[in-house]
Design a protein around this motif. Structure first.
Motif, short mmCIF file in Angstrom:
data_model
loop_
_atom_site.label_atom_id
_atom_site.label_comp_id
_atom_site.label_asym_id
_atom_site.label_seq_id
_atom_site.Cartn_x
_atom_site.Cartn_y
_atom_site.Cartn_z
N HIS A 165 0.87 -0.95 0.09
CA HIS A 165 0.24 -0.25 0.37
C HIS A 165 0.73 1.44 0.01
CE1 HIS A 165 -3.23 3.05 1.13
NE2 HIS A 165 -3.82 2.46 0.85
N PRO A 166 0.58 2.09 -0.73
CA PRO A 166 1.44 3.63 -0.83
C PRO A 166 1.04 4.18 0.76
CG PRO A 166 0.01 3.57 -2.46
CD PRO A 166 -0.14 2.83 -2.02
N PHE B 261 -6.59 7.95 -0.13
CA PHE B 261 -5.75 8.85 0.69
C PHE B 261 -5.20 9.74 -0.93
CE2 PHE B 261 -0.77 6.93 0.27
CZ PHE B 261 -0.25 7.61 1.49
N ASN B 262 -6.19 9.49 -1.39
CA ASN B 262 -5.98 9.87 -3.06
C ASN B 262 -5.48 10.94 -2.84
OD1 ASN B 262 -8.08 11.45 -3.99
ND2 ASN B 262 -9.80 10.17 -2.88
N CYS C 248 -1.13 10.32 -2.73
CA CYS C 248 -1.35 9.43 -3.01
C CYS C 248 -0.01 9.61 -4.56
CB CYS C 248 -2.00 8.34 -3.28
SG CYS C 248 -1.44 6.93 -3.57
N TYR D 241 0.49 7.45 -6.54
CA TYR D 241 0.19 6.05 -7.33
C TYR D 241 -1.26 6.37 -8.37
CZ TYR D 241 3.56 3.06 -5.58
OH TYR D 241 5.54 3.06 -5.29
N ALA D 242 -2.21 7.90 -6.97
CA ALA D 242 -3.32 8.36 -7.25
C ALA D 242 -3.82 8.62 -8.62
CB ALA D 242 -4.16 8.82 -6.41
N CYS E 121 -9.08 6.34 -7.96
CA CYS E 121 -8.63 6.37 -6.84
C CYS E 121 -9.96 6.92 -6.12
CB CYS E 121 -7.70 6.56 -6.46
SG CYS E 121 -6.40 5.77 -7.27
N PRO F 96 -11.01 1.51 -2.72
CA PRO F 96 -11.27 -0.17 -3.17
C PRO F 96 -11.47 -0.46 -1.76
CG PRO F 96 -8.97 1.59 -1.93
CD PRO F 96 -10.21 2.72 -2.27
N HIS G 75 -6.02 -0.19 -5.32
CA HIS G 75 -6.80 -0.74 -6.13
C HIS G 75 -5.46 -0.87 -7.21
CE1 HIS G 75 -10.32 0.85 -6.53
NE2 HIS G 75 -10.18 1.90 -5.77
N PHE G 76 -3.80 0.09 -6.96
CA PHE G 76 -2.76 -0.36 -7.65
C PHE G 76 -1.62 -0.92 -6.88
CE2 PHE G 76 -4.78 3.03 -9.59
CZ PHE G 76 -5.30 2.41 -10.90
S1 SF4 Z 1 -6.41 3.07 -4.19
FE1 SF4 Z 1 -4.98 4.72 -5.35
S2 SF4 Z 1 -5.36 6.75 -3.92
FE2 SF4 Z 1 -5.44 4.72 -3.03
S3 SF4 Z 1 -3.58 4.19 -2.08
FE3 SF4 Z 1 -4.25 2.82 -3.77
S4 SF4 Z 1 -3.67 4.02 -5.32
FE4 SF4 Z 1 -3.48 5.45 -4.28
#
Ligand code: SF4
Ligand SMILES: Nc1ncnc2c1ncn2[C@@H]1O[C@H](COP(=O)(O)OP(=O)(O)O)[C@@H](O)[C@H]1O
Ligand SMILES: [Mg+2]
Lengths: 344, 308
Positions: A264-265, A303-304, A307, A309-310, A314, A319, A333-334
């Motif tokens: 998780h990021p 968290f977006n 984040c 990775y967003a 997101c 998620p 999601h990622f």
């Molecule tokens: S779901 Fe999206 S915003 Fe949330 S932690 Fe994962 S990549 Fe980041």
């Protein structure tokens, strides 16, 4: 359903419920300023002899979850709105208060960050420990004091016999936390929750307190829930980890997995912010931005806004928990990208 | 703590001396002829004036007179009135009555005030809490004599629950109504103080610990919360005792009680200097002693406080 009173994880027959299981817990605080959703679907479980570390920034709902387990939420304004907390299969939330009270101290116990304010200033420490035996076991005052002395010796208070009638303010911070621990384990509870037990202490004392907790846990086969925002202490003591963000668990994993392959990021960010010997002098990586207001948690993944990775999804879809590995899941999601990124 | 108490007792000596001096000066330095109107319609005879002047050393300078008075005082002689009564007899008759009245007031104040304060503090914003807030505000804003006459009329005359006046010897039963009147203002303060003290302490971390220990609620409140909340309230109640004794004058008047209040009132009007000084000095002494007791009690109630 038959419940086994004792037994290490290995001895638990298949189908036996976990020692303590929090499931989809929701807690909100209804204040004049609005409703703060402090806990939003937390689930974790713990067995005898196990240590679960609960991690997360300040305000992520770690303490509130623990308070809900103990039944010491500030109500009002705090209310459990959903979920269950099962101790050996029995839902504590469904019990009448009179029954639930008997679980506190007897089966579930808790120690707090600030031992000075958590002990009553006008009663001697011996009195406060003895109270456990007097109330729960109907012991006389003098028998209770004898037990209190034994416990103070057990947690290594020097000159315990002379100090049993001293007051909390006459002890050092580390000694006070030892007294809190003595009081918490007095009745040999099955679950001990330690809410940032060392945060207020000096570094050397921190290590001693952690060692004491660990030793007591091993001797008594307790389930230990260790709340902390310090990933540093976790590696040595925890078996598994739950990372909290904005009142949810964003990642759960066995302890070796969390360092080897965070999924998780947010966890990744936490790990990057641990001070490391080989990075001395370099600036610590801190997660940018601040946690969301619990009155306005953003839609989608909470968290977006912070984040790296967003993506669009997101901001729209919350998620679910994706299984990452054995007893390891991530609410991202990622997550695969995150895992791959750290492999590289 | 023993040494502390001793030091405090020694400190009282200059305070007492100072207050006797101040009162002495105020009583005897008042302008006007001390014999005006003392002998009825006629002027006093020269023989009478000469006798009284000698008795009270009126020809000496004020400071000399004071030290002569003080010398007698230290030998236990409180002096005499103009008419030749021993002041010590007057004091011995009046003080026990007022002391009893003040004790009754203090008891009512403590029991009712603490009880109301605890119940209100536990449920802030509830019906009882609102009742306590409004009624105490009422009591605080009304002058004591209004409350006195109201209760005397209502409980004494109208419903006959209590005797309207206090009979000779001032038995305790007769003193309940006057005690309630005398203690009413402090009762209101005690209730409010206890209410806010408890409401604050009930949110303390150690209360959360007490609940987490699995203690029953009545023990959490009754032992852990109340014990801490009492500290400021007991201090107030103790310090209030001296005030109650000194403030009994109105209540004693309403209920026709022969206590310190009436004595001091009459003595001031008749310019009986010796009596006024004795009565007031004793009040100061009670006040000082109560303050010392409160300070010592404070250390007993709160182990974080240590005197040396
Ligand atoms: S779901 Fe999206 S915003 Fe949330 S932690 Fe994962 S990549 Fe980041
Ligand atoms: N007594 C309370 N009244 C109102 N809100 C509270 C209370 N206790 C906690 N909260 C809310 O719950 C959030 C999470 O708190 P907490 O569980 O203590 O965080 P932490 O993870 O640092 O232990 C806080 O940010 C606050 O908004
Ligand atoms: Mg916390």
């Amino acid at each position: 359903m038959t419940l086994t009173e004792t037994g290490s994880p290995a001895a638990v027959p298949a189908g036996t419920p976990p020692l303590l299981e929090v499931d989809n817990l929701h807690v909100e605080f209804r204040t004049r300023e609005g409703v703060a959703k402090a806990v939003n679907g937390v689930s974790y479980a713990i067995n005898a002899g196990e240590t679960l570390a609960v991690l997360g920034e300040s305000g992520s709902g770690k303490s509130v979850t623990a308070q809900a387990i103990m039944g010491i939420l500030d109500t009002p304004p705090g209310f459990v709105t959903k979920g269950s907390i099962r101790y050996q299969g029995d839902d504590l939330l469904q019990m009448p208060e009179g029954v639930r009270r008997t679980y506190r101290g007897e089966h579930l116990a808790m120690i707090f960050q600030d031992a000075l304010s958590s002990l009553n200033p006008v009663f001697s420490v011996g009195y406060q420990i003895a109270e456990m035996f007097r109330v729960h076991r109907g012991m006389s005052r003098s028998d209770g004091m004898k037990k209190a002395l034994e416990l103070m010796e057990l947690v290594n208070i020097p000159a315990a016999r002379e100090r049993v009638k001293d007051y909390p303010h006459q002890f050092s911070g580390g000694m006070r936390q030892r007294i809190m621990i003595a009081m918490a384990i007095a009745l040999d509870p099955e679950v001990l929750i330690a809410d940032e037990p060392t945060t207020a202490l000096d570094v050397t004392v921190q290590a001693q307190i952690m060692a004491l907790l660990k030793e007591l846990q091993r001797e008594r086969d307790m389930g230990l829930i260790l709340i902390t925002h310090d990933l540093g202490v976790v590696a040595d003591v925890a078996d598994k980890i739950a990372v909290m963000y904005a009142g949810r668990i964003v990642e759960r994993a066995p302890v070796y997995d969390i360092y080897a392959r965070p999924a998780h990021p947010y966890t990744e960010g936490l790990l990057a912010s641990i001070p490391r010997v080989d990075m001395k002098g370099q600036e610590l990586f801190a997660i940018k931005g601040i946690p969301p207001s619990l009155m306005r948690i953003p839609p989608g993944c909470p968290f977006n806004p912070r984040c790296g990775y967003a993506r669009d999804i997101c901001r729209e879809q919350d998620p679910p928990n994706y299984p990452v590995g054995d007893a390891h899941d991530s609410a991202c999601h990622f997550w695969e990208e995150v895992v791959d990124g750290t492999r590289r | 703590m023993g040494r502390y108490a001793l030091r405090r007792l020694l400190q009282m000596i200059p305070v007492l001396l100072g207050s006797t001096f101040l009162i002495y000066v105020m009583v005897w330095a008042l302008p006007g002829d001390p014999f005006a109107g003392r002998c009825g319609q006629r002027p006093c005879t020269d023989a009478y004036i000469a006798a009284q002047t000698a008795k009270f050393n009126l020809d000496d300078p004020l400071i000399v007179r004071y030290f002569k008075y003080l010398g007698n005082l230290l030998q236990g002689d409180l002096g005499q009135t103009f008419a030749g009564q021993n002041v010590s007899d007057l004091v011995a008759r009046a003080y026990p009555t007022t002391l009893k009245l003040a004790l009754v007031a203090l008891t009512i104040e403590a029991v009712v005030g603490l009880g109301a304060g605890v119940l209100a503090g536990l449920r802030r914003g509830g019906y009882f809490d609102n009742f306590v807030l409004v009624s105490t505000l009422f009591v605080i804003s009304l002058p004591v004599f209004v409350i006195g006459f109201m209760l005397q009329y209502g409980l004494g005359i109208r419903w006959g629950v209590f005797p309207v006046t206090v009979s000779a010897g001032a038995p305790f039963a007769d003193l309940i109504l006057p005690g309630l009147v005398l203690g009413s203002l402090s009762l209101a303060y005690v209730a409010r103080l206890m209410r806010s003290s408890l409401a604050e302490n009930i949110r303390a971390d150690y209360i959360r610990t007490a609940i987490a220990k699995g203690l029953p609620r009545r023990r959490v409140v009754g032992v852990h919360a109340v014990r801490n909340s009492l500290i400021p309230v007991i201090t107030f109640i103790g310090a209030d005792f001296g005030t109650l004794m000194g403030g009994a004058i109105i209540t004693e008047g309403i209920f026709n009680i022969n206590g310190v209040g009436g004595l001091v009132y009459r003595s001031i009007r008749l310019r009986e200097g010796a009596t006024v000084i004795a009565v007031v000095t004793l009040l100061v002494l009670v006040f000082l002693l109560m303050n010392l007791i409160v300070d010592l009690l404070y250390a007993v109630l709160d182990p974080r406080i240590r005197y040396e």
